[in-house]
Design a protein around this motif. Structure first.
Motif, PDB file in Angstrom:
ATOM      1  N   GLN A  72      13.554 -17.726  71.713  1.00  0.00           N
ATOM      2  CA  GLN A  72      13.898 -19.151  71.726  1.00  0.00           C
ATOM      3  C   GLN A  72      14.315 -19.590  70.325  1.00  0.00           C
ATOM      4  O   GLN A  72      13.683 -19.226  69.339  1.00  0.00           O
ATOM      5  CB  GLN A  72      12.700 -19.984  72.162  1.00  0.00           C
ATOM      6  CG  GLN A  72      12.210 -19.646  73.551  1.00  0.00           C
ATOM      7  CD  GLN A  72      10.913 -20.357  73.875  1.00  0.00           C
ATOM      8  OE1 GLN A  72       9.913 -20.164  73.200  1.00  0.00           O
ATOM      9  NE2 GLN A  72      10.937 -21.185  74.905  1.00  0.00           N
ATOM     10  N   THR A  73      15.375 -20.399  70.276  1.00  0.00           N
ATOM     11  CA  THR A  73      15.824 -20.958  69.009  1.00  0.00           C
ATOM     12  C   THR A  73      15.789 -22.480  69.092  1.00  0.00           C
ATOM     13  O   THR A  73      15.585 -23.055  70.163  1.00  0.00           O
ATOM     14  CB  THR A  73      17.252 -20.493  68.658  1.00  0.00           C
ATOM     15  OG1 THR A  73      18.140 -20.887  69.710  1.00  0.00           O
ATOM     16  CG2 THR A  73      17.311 -18.990  68.441  1.00  0.00           C
ATOM     17  N   GLN A  75      17.477 -26.139  68.962  1.00  0.00           N
ATOM     18  CA  GLN A  75      18.753 -26.789  69.239  1.00  0.00           C
ATOM     19  C   GLN A  75      19.243 -27.542  68.009  1.00  0.00           C
ATOM     20  O   GLN A  75      18.446 -28.044  67.214  1.00  0.00           O
ATOM     21  CB  GLN A  75      18.620 -27.786  70.394  1.00  0.00           C
ATOM     22  CG  GLN A  75      18.337 -27.151  71.722  1.00  0.00           C
ATOM     23  CD  GLN A  75      18.090 -28.176  72.817  1.00  0.00           C
ATOM     24  OE1 GLN A  75      17.980 -29.370  72.568  1.00  0.00           O
ATOM     25  NE2 GLN A  75      17.993 -27.699  74.052  1.00  0.00           N
ATOM     26  N   VAL A  83      26.174 -23.751  69.328  1.00  0.00           N
ATOM     27  CA  VAL A  83      25.589 -22.437  69.047  1.00  0.00           C
ATOM     28  C   VAL A  83      25.946 -22.084  67.601  1.00  0.00           C
ATOM     29  O   VAL A  83      27.069 -21.636  67.326  1.00  0.00           O
ATOM     30  CB  VAL A  83      26.110 -21.353  70.013  1.00  0.00           C
ATOM     31  CG1 VAL A  83      25.495 -20.008  69.673  1.00  0.00           C
ATOM     32  CG2 VAL A  83      25.825 -21.730  71.456  1.00  0.00           C
ATOM     33  N   VAL A  87      22.681 -18.114  65.344  1.00  0.00           N
ATOM     34  CA  VAL A  87      22.113 -17.919  66.684  1.00  0.00           C
ATOM     35  C   VAL A  87      22.969 -16.924  67.468  1.00  0.00           C
ATOM     36  O   VAL A  87      22.434 -16.068  68.176  1.00  0.00           O
ATOM     37  CB  VAL A  87      21.950 -19.258  67.420  1.00  0.00           C
ATOM     38  CG1 VAL A  87      21.526 -19.045  68.870  1.00  0.00           C
ATOM     39  CG2 VAL A  87      20.940 -20.147  66.687  1.00  0.00           C
ATOM     40  N   THR A 106      17.045 -22.265  74.245  1.00  0.00           N
ATOM     41  CA  THR A 106      16.892 -23.199  73.134  1.00  0.00           C
ATOM     42  C   THR A 106      15.860 -24.261  73.456  1.00  0.00           C
ATOM     43  O   THR A 106      15.613 -24.583  74.616  1.00  0.00           O
ATOM     44  CB  THR A 106      18.228 -23.881  72.779  1.00  0.00           C
ATOM     45  OG1 THR A 106      18.665 -24.674  73.886  1.00  0.00           O
ATOM     46  CG2 THR A 106      19.297 -22.862  72.418  1.00  0.00           C
ATOM     47  N   TYR A 131      19.236 -23.588  60.989  1.00  0.00           N
ATOM     48  CA  TYR A 131      18.932 -23.198  62.366  1.00  0.00           C
ATOM     49  C   TYR A 131      18.709 -21.698  62.490  1.00  0.00           C
ATOM     50  O   TYR A 131      18.867 -21.124  63.567  1.00  0.00           O
ATOM     51  CB  TYR A 131      19.990 -23.703  63.357  1.00  0.00           C
ATOM     52  CG  TYR A 131      20.038 -25.211  63.409  1.00  0.00           C
ATOM     53  CD1 TYR A 131      19.056 -25.911  64.089  1.00  0.00           C
ATOM     54  CD2 TYR A 131      21.032 -25.920  62.740  1.00  0.00           C
ATOM     55  CE1 TYR A 131      19.069 -27.295  64.125  1.00  0.00           C
ATOM     56  CE2 TYR A 131      21.053 -27.304  62.770  1.00  0.00           C
ATOM     57  CZ  TYR A 131      20.066 -27.992  63.461  1.00  0.00           C
ATOM     58  OH  TYR A 131      20.083 -29.370  63.491  1.00  0.00           O
TER      59      TYR A 131
END
Length: 143
Positions: A72-73, A75, A83, A87, A106, A131
């Motif tokens: 999971q990243t 947002q 994106v 990522v 995300t 990010y």
């Protein structure tokens, strides 16, 4: 020295990865992430990129196949469908390195912080791309 292990996996990080159990999570965080104050143990790898750390961890740790989102990243604030390049690079590394490749999902920024606060550890990297944060869920190695 040990053989067949990526050299950037420090003793503290190797200990954490080995001590983690199935379903435990580890955060790889960029240099801007509030790692020291986020709750879990902070393992510092200053000067090393988040992508290098992800590649090294995926060489020794399986991703969980029992959860819908083992990677999971965060947002992008104000543009949740964006994106970031980092990522996209995370996804390429997962596709090429993970024993169980998975699509990255995300989380909204504050939801990401909340999930990360209950992780086993946070690896603070020297990553300067924004990010550049990812949560990984550890899977099992089948007999």
């Amino acid at each position: 020295m040990l053989r067949n292990l990526p050299q950037i996996l420090s003793p503290a990080l190797l200990y954490a990865l080995r001590a983690m159990g199935h379903g435990d999570r580890i955060v790889i965080a960029d240099a801007n992430y509030p790692a020291e104050s986020s709750g879990p143990e902070c393992i510092r790898l200053d000067g090393i990129t988040a992508t290098d750390v992800l590649a090294a961890i995926l060489q020794v740790m399986p991703l969980d196949t029992f959860v819908a989102a083992p990677a999971q990243t965060m947002q992008v604030v104000g543009d949740p469908d964006a994106v970031p390049d980092i990522v996209a690079e995370f996804q390429t590394l997962i596709d090429e390195t993970a024993d169980n490749p998975a699509q990255i999902s995300t989380l909204e920024r504050h939801a990401f912080y909340e999930e990360a606060s209950s992780a086993f550890a946070v690896v603070q990297t020297g990553e300067q791309r924004i990010y550049g944060n990812i949560i990984l869920t550890k899977g099992i190695i089948a007999p």
